[in-house]
Design an enzyme around this catalytic site. Structure first.
Site, short mmCIF file in Angstrom:
data_model
loop_
_atom_site.label_atom_id
_atom_site.label_comp_id
_atom_site.label_asym_id
_atom_site.label_seq_id
_atom_site.Cartn_x
_atom_site.Cartn_y
_atom_site.Cartn_z
N HIS A 1 2.82 1.69 -3.25
CA HIS A 1 1.95 2.29 -4.28
C HIS A 1 1.81 3.78 -4.04
CE1 HIS A 1 1.03 -1.40 -6.20
NE2 HIS A 1 0.37 -1.92 -5.17
N THR B 1 0.84 -1.21 0.00
CA THR B 1 0.00 0.00 0.00
C THR B 1 0.88 1.26 0.00
OG1 THR B 1 -1.27 -1.27 1.59
CG2 THR B 1 -2.03 0.96 1.15
ZN LIG Z 1 -0.53 -4.04 4.66
#
Ligand SMILES: [Zn+2]
Ligand SMILES: [Zn+2]
Length: 239
Positions: free
Chosen positions: A37, A34
């Site tokens: 990204h 996450t």
């Molecule tokens: Zn995670």
């Protein structure tokens, strides 16, 4: 993470405990896809709207200060498994699906990439003294995600499982499936990851791209074939 290719170290006041919120000194906080990204592509609108830039959400540490916590005391070693808090009252919370909570507030202001974190006691899992913090930090997202999926599969010890992709979740899946007694066939495009899969208990490994996939998989799986497939690669080709 402030945006695309933009990271900053910020000085913030040390949080104070209150009620069932304790303060944990973070000893290890891992970097999730996450955050990668967010760094490579920029924050999502949801993060920007909530003002969340500290995205850490997989960590382990030591309870530093408490208020009226009944479950934890200073010095307890803990795993922190979510930087989202829940209301405890909505229909999702009372049925145990607090991750879908619709109460307020949902996201804690500060994630776990901080020296100290204020968090509700029920988001702290006890960590045994002989588990290093770096490993304890992986219990929530990495082992938890894989375990949840595999439980839903109702795996049997007679099953042969194909695990596509041997990143952190794929490796955790291989580890858990072999723990349940299933035969694991691990696939990845990276030979190094296949070595790790072997260390996690995969019986067979399969290097994607160099072989005739269908025929090789059939051979590796043996008579009964593949019973279950778990996609942890997230690539179009693995589907
Ligand atoms: Zn995670
Ligand atoms: Zn709720």
């Amino acid at each position: 993470v402030l945006g695309k290719s933009l990271v900053e170290l910020a000085e913030v006041p040390e949080p104070e405990p209150s009620g069932d919120f304790v303060v944990v000194k973070i000893m290890a906080s891992s970097i999730c896809g996450t955050e990668r990204h967010a760094y490579e592509e920029g924050l999502t609108p949801a993060h920007s709207e909530a003002g969340v830039v500290n995205l850490g959400h997989e960590a382990a540490g030591v309870v530093w200060k408490t208020s009226t916590s009944s479950r934890l005391k200073v010095g307890d070693r803990v795993n922190l498994f979510a930087s989202i808090t829940h209301c405890g009252r909505c229909r999702y919370c009372v049925t145990g699906r607090w991750i879908l909570c619709q109460g307020e507030p949902r996201i804690l202001g500060a994630g776990f990439h901080a020296e100290y974190v204020k968090i509700r006691e029920d988001f702290c899992l006890p960590l045994a003294h002989d588990i290093p913090f770096e490993i304890g930090a992986l219990f929530g997202d990495v082992l938890g995600t894989a375990l949840h999926a595999i439980r839903r599969l109702r795996l049997s010890a007679l099953d042969t499982v194909l695990v596509m992709g041997q990143g952190p979740i794929g490796l955790a899946s291989s580890l858990i499936c072999q723990f349940f007694g299933a035969k694991v066939v691990a696939a990845d495009t990276n030979p190094k990851r296949l070595e790790l899969a072997k260390a996690c208990g995969a019986k067979e490994t399969f290097l994607v791209g160099e072989q005739n996939m269908a025929a090789s998989l059939a051979e590796l799986a043996g008579m009964s074939g593949i019973d279950v497939a778990i996609d942890c690669a997230g690539a179009q080709a693995s589907r």
